[in-house]
Scaffold this motif. Structure first.
Motif, short mmCIF file in Angstrom:
data_model
loop_
_atom_site.label_atom_id
_atom_site.label_comp_id
_atom_site.label_asym_id
_atom_site.label_seq_id
_atom_site.Cartn_x
_atom_site.Cartn_y
_atom_site.Cartn_z
N ALA A 58 0.93 -1.18 -0.04
CA ALA A 58 -0.05 -0.07 -0.07
C ALA A 58 0.84 1.32 0.03
O ALA A 58 0.79 2.36 -0.85
CB ALA A 58 -1.10 -0.07 1.11
N TRP A 59 1.89 1.06 0.73
CA TRP A 59 2.77 2.63 0.83
C TRP A 59 3.39 2.48 -0.59
O TRP A 59 3.70 3.74 -0.98
CB TRP A 59 3.97 2.51 1.95
CG TRP A 59 3.30 2.41 3.46
CD1 TRP A 59 3.25 1.78 4.31
CD2 TRP A 59 2.47 3.71 3.85
NE1 TRP A 59 2.66 2.22 5.55
CE2 TRP A 59 2.28 3.51 5.19
CE3 TRP A 59 2.14 4.73 3.06
CZ2 TRP A 59 1.11 4.23 5.85
CZ3 TRP A 59 1.29 5.84 3.91
CH2 TRP A 59 0.92 5.37 5.42
N ILE A 60 3.89 1.56 -1.28
CA ILE A 60 4.58 1.64 -2.44
C ILE A 60 3.74 2.12 -3.57
O ILE A 60 4.12 2.97 -4.36
CB ILE A 60 5.21 0.25 -2.85
CG1 ILE A 60 6.55 0.04 -1.97
CG2 ILE A 60 5.66 0.07 -4.41
CD1 ILE A 60 6.85 -1.59 -2.13
N MET A 61 2.40 1.53 -3.61
CA MET A 61 1.55 2.06 -4.51
C MET A 61 1.36 3.87 -4.10
O MET A 61 1.13 4.57 -4.99
CB MET A 61 0.14 1.43 -4.30
CG MET A 61 0.12 -0.07 -4.73
SD MET A 61 0.56 -0.28 -6.46
CE MET A 61 -0.68 0.25 -7.14
N LEU A 62 1.19 4.21 -2.81
CA LEU A 62 0.99 5.33 -2.35
C LEU A 62 2.25 6.18 -3.07
O LEU A 62 2.10 7.39 -3.70
CB LEU A 62 1.09 5.85 -0.82
CG LEU A 62 0.62 7.14 -0.67
CD1 LEU A 62 -0.11 7.10 0.69
CD2 LEU A 62 2.09 7.80 -0.23
N MET A 63 3.51 5.69 -2.82
CA MET A 63 4.62 6.41 -3.58
C MET A 63 4.52 6.48 -5.00
O MET A 63 5.09 7.45 -5.62
CB MET A 63 6.06 5.55 -3.04
CG MET A 63 6.64 5.70 -1.73
SD MET A 63 7.82 5.05 -1.42
CE MET A 63 7.34 3.45 -0.63
N ALA A 64 4.04 5.50 -5.83
CA ALA A 64 3.56 5.63 -7.21
C ALA A 64 2.91 6.81 -7.49
O ALA A 64 3.08 7.63 -8.46
CB ALA A 64 3.05 4.68 -7.77
N LYS A 65 1.89 7.08 -6.69
CA LYS A 65 0.86 8.34 -6.91
C LYS A 65 1.72 9.55 -6.54
O LYS A 65 1.47 10.52 -7.27
CB LYS A 65 -0.29 8.25 -5.78
CG LYS A 65 -1.22 7.01 -6.25
CD LYS A 65 -1.69 7.09 -7.86
CE LYS A 65 -2.43 5.95 -8.13
NZ LYS A 65 -3.14 6.27 -9.30
N VAL A 66 2.65 9.49 -5.38
CA VAL A 66 3.50 10.83 -5.40
C VAL A 66 4.31 10.98 -6.38
O VAL A 66 4.39 12.05 -6.37
CB VAL A 66 4.21 10.49 -3.90
CG1 VAL A 66 5.14 11.76 -3.73
CG2 VAL A 66 3.38 10.46 -2.88
N SER A 67 4.89 10.09 -7.05
CA SER A 67 5.76 10.36 -8.21
C SER A 67 5.06 11.00 -9.29
O SER A 67 5.37 11.81 -10.12
CB SER A 67 6.55 9.15 -8.45
OG SER A 67 5.64 8.19 -9.19
#
Length: 99
Positions: A58-67
């Motif tokens: 979930a945190w990795i997916m969030l980082m994709a959205k941040v990028s």
């Protein structure tokens, strides 16, 4: 009138408890499967053995959205990021208290 923040959070809640939940199943289960795939990939390609779980994904997916916000300021990125933060919290709760 609702604020931008309230609109983003409301949309995220509606998406994660509605169509997306129906289409992909409970996030904890789906992200657990994803964690297993990522673990296998990292081990096979880089010989790295990590113990990943649904919260990590979930945190990795969030980082994709941040990028994505670096090149596009679409509201969808903010909606999805807030949803993934909530999903990370839900996954942690399941891991600690329900597993």
């Amino acid at each position: 009138m609702a604020s931008v923040r309230e609109n983003i959070l409301t949309e995220a809640a509606n998406l994660t408890s509605g169509d997306r939940n129906k289409a992909y199943g409970p996030p904890h289960e789906n992200l657990t499967y994803m964690a297993r795939l990522v673990q296998a990939y990292l081990f096979g390609k880089h010989n790295v053995d990590l113990d990943l779980d649904s919260e990590d994904m979930a945190w990795i997916m969030l980082m994709a959205k941040v990028s994505r916000t670096q090149t596009s300021h679409k509201q969808d990125n903010y909606v999805d990021a807030s949803a993934y933060a909530a999903i990370a919290g839900e996954c942690r709760h399941i891991i600690e208290y329900e597993a």
